[in-house]
Scaffold this motif. Structure first.
Motif, PDB file in Angstrom:
ATOM      1  N   THR A  11      40.449  43.464  42.321  1.00 37.70           N
ATOM      2  CA  THR A  11      39.776  42.233  42.733  1.00 37.70           C
ATOM      3  C   THR A  11      40.755  41.332  43.435  1.00 37.70           C
ATOM      4  OG1 THR A  11      40.304  41.167  40.659  1.00 37.70           O
ATOM      5  CG2 THR A  11      38.204  42.335  40.757  1.00 37.70           C
ATOM      6  N   GLN A  12      40.200  40.357  44.104  1.00 38.29           N
ATOM      7  CA  GLN A  12      41.005  39.351  44.769  1.00 38.29           C
ATOM      8  C   GLN A  12      40.419  37.995  44.458  1.00 38.29           C
ATOM      9  OE1 GLN A  12      40.795  40.558  48.879  1.00 38.29           O
ATOM     10  NE2 GLN A  12      42.772  41.564  48.737  1.00 38.29           N
ATOM     11  N   PRO A  16      44.233  34.752  47.392  1.00 41.36           N
ATOM     12  CA  PRO A  16      45.175  35.710  46.822  1.00 41.36           C
ATOM     13  C   PRO A  16      46.544  35.567  47.440  1.00 41.36           C
ATOM     14  CG  PRO A  16      43.807  36.790  48.464  1.00 41.36           C
ATOM     15  CD  PRO A  16      43.311  35.404  48.368  1.00 41.36           C
ATOM     16  N   GLU A 142      45.843  40.782  39.425  1.00 41.72           N
ATOM     17  CA  GLU A 142      45.370  40.164  40.660  1.00 41.72           C
ATOM     18  C   GLU A 142      46.441  39.361  41.390  1.00 41.72           C
ATOM     19  OE1 GLU A 142      40.938  39.756  38.649  1.00 41.72           O
ATOM     20  OE2 GLU A 142      42.060  37.938  39.156  1.00 41.72           O
ATOM     21  N   PRO A 207      37.284  35.858  41.343  1.00 40.51           N
ATOM     22  CA  PRO A 207      37.315  37.158  42.021  1.00 40.51           C
ATOM     23  C   PRO A 207      36.104  37.331  42.928  1.00 40.51           C
ATOM     24  CG  PRO A 207      37.671  37.398  39.660  1.00 40.51           C
ATOM     25  CD  PRO A 207      37.209  35.999  39.901  1.00 40.51           C
TER      26      PRO A 207
END
Length: 473
Positions: A11-12, A16, A142, A207
């Motif tokens: 996920t981001q 990010p 992440e 996310p």
């Protein structure tokens, strides 16, 4: 082994990091998360030696005092999957701050509690902080550079076994000199520092691809299932597995899980999709956790503890010497072994680390069972579990729960896996207690071999865990 289709939980966040944190920024982030993790761990371990004093203070019998711990861990089992999945929608930082705020409220309630039921209510609120483990693993995944992820998971997992075995001792010493409420003062101050550090270091945002909205109906059904399962285990061990009350709770457990399953099939953004529960990316991880905890926790924290203090057929040690010889070494070794295991997993494969840890833990368990009447042989086997269980197994299974979580629900598997720790530990103790409680050589031997058999099942199931996409070697 061929990995499952590429649906791993990468996920981001909305903002990010460009290439993932490493070096000093990564160290600062890990330290901030460790403060939150310690807030939970000290709540769990430092209160244990204070239980007799709590009973004396409120004039309560041991059965009632036991709720001080049982409600704490029940809340953790509920909060793990619910808050883990909710963090997909509200963001990891918000979720971390939320559980620490709830824990702080519970701690204040414990500090002011005039009666035992009020203290138990505060402990239930404190137990929500169990979710900080799963949330921390997801934050690390992440935000850190992939090469740093394994070691960082090991650092956090090392705390899962206690603070080098010294936290329980500190809790007992504080209880004797300052009173049991002093423990809650320390926890509250640590939580306040953790909140400030998390605000400063953990990125905001949520996310991507988390779904439409939180599945609160599924969360409620899963929570009821955990409550029923916990009640069934307690009732079965106290009243017998075939008693009317136990059978009624077993029926309620099955019905609540069926309701959860039916609800999840209809939700557009389920807590976790039922087809994922059936997939090799999910159920082997959960089953391995439950079985390994059932087998190994019962050995380290129950059977060997009773055996070492039994003056008739055991080693006849005092409680303090028993803890020093059979609990502290494994916890201390795990502090150093877990980061090493994470470093190795990131370079040689997470599944390899899991199977190595589970397989060699099985060998240690078998050694303890084979030489159950030889104090130093049991000591060596339990200390070795500090490497293979506290180090390799805990690090690998926690890392895999993040890496194998479904893309559409990245917080689901870490949360459910976290709840599985408590379920497995409870089941293991319940299964061996009737035999270890006999206080005979045959009883201890039977209890240990039951744990060996359960651990062997965990190893077999671990062979079904697939490699994450980026870990396919």
């Amino acid at each position: 082994m061929t990995p499952a289709p590429p649906t791993t939980g990468h996920t981001q966040s909305d903002q990010p990091p460009a290439a993932g944190l490493s070096g000093r920024p990564a160290g600062i982030l890990i330290t901030s998360l460790l403060l939150g993790v310690l807030s939970f761990q000290l709540n769990a371990s430092m209160v244990t030696p204070a239980l007799p004093r709590i009973g004396e203070h409120f004039g309560a019998v041991p059965a009632d005092v036991a709720h001080v711990q049982s409600m704490f861990f029940l809340a953790g089992a509920i909060a793990g999957p619910v808050v883990g999945r909710w963090s997909d929608f509200i963001g990891r930082r918000t979720a971390l701050l939320l559980v620490l705020a709830v824990m702080a409220a519970g701690t204040l309630l414990c500090l002011a509690a005039p009666t035992l039921p009020v203290l138990v209510a505060g402990r239930f609120l404190q137990g929500a902080s169990s979710a900080v483990f799963a949330l921390s693993y997801m934050v690390l995944k992440e935000n850190l550079h992939p090469r740093s992820f394994g070691t960082s998971v090991g650092v956090v997992a090392a705390v899962n076994g206690g603070v080098a075995g010294l936290d329980g001792y500190a809790g007992g010493l504080m209880t004797e000199t300052l009173g049991f409420r002093s423990i809650f003062v320390v926890v509250l101050l640590l939580a306040a520092v953790a909140v400030l550090c998390i605000l400063k270091t953990v990125p905001a945002g949520r996310p991507t691809g988390a779904g439409e909205r939180m599945d609160w109906w599924g969360a409620a059904a899963l929570s009821v299932f955990f409550v029923c399962l916990s009640s069934f285990v307690s009732a079965g061990s106290a009243s017998g597995w075939g008693s009317p009350g136990s059978l009624a709770l077993l029926g309620a457990t099955a019905a609540s899980f069926a309701a959860f399953w039916a609800l999840e099939k209809r939700r557009s953004s389920p807590l976790i999709a039922v087809h994922q529960l059936r997939s090799r990316q999910v159920w082997p991880v959960i089953a391995t956790t439950v079985l390994a905890l059932a087998g190994l926790f019962a050995i380290m924290n129950f059977t060997v503890v009773l055996l070492s203090q039994d003056s008739a057929t055991g080693f006849g040690l005092s409680a303090s010497l028993s803890a020093l010889l059979f609990l502290t070494p494994a916890a201390l070794i795990g502090v150093f072994a877990a980061p090493l295991a994470g470093w190795l997993a990131g370079r040689r494969g997470w599944v390899m680390a899991l199977r190595l840890g589970t397989g060699l833990s099985l060998a240690c368990a078998a050694g303890a069972a084979l030489f159950a009447q030889h104090q130093w042989a049991v000591l060596v086997c339990v200390a070795a579990l500090g490497v293979f269980y506290n180090g390799f197994f805990l690090t690998a299974i926690n890392g895999l729960s993040v890496l194998l979580s479904p893309r559409e629900a990245p917080g689901a598997l870490p949360g459910i896996n976290g709840a599985s720790f408590g379920i497995g530990a409870s089941l293991g103790v319940v299964l061996v207690a009737p035999f270890a409680g006999q206080g005979t050589e045959a009883g201890y031997s039977t209890a240990l071999w039951i744990s060996v058999a359960i651990t062997a099942a965990a190893f077999l199931v671990s062979l079904l865990v697939p490699a994450p996409q980026q870990d396919d070697r």
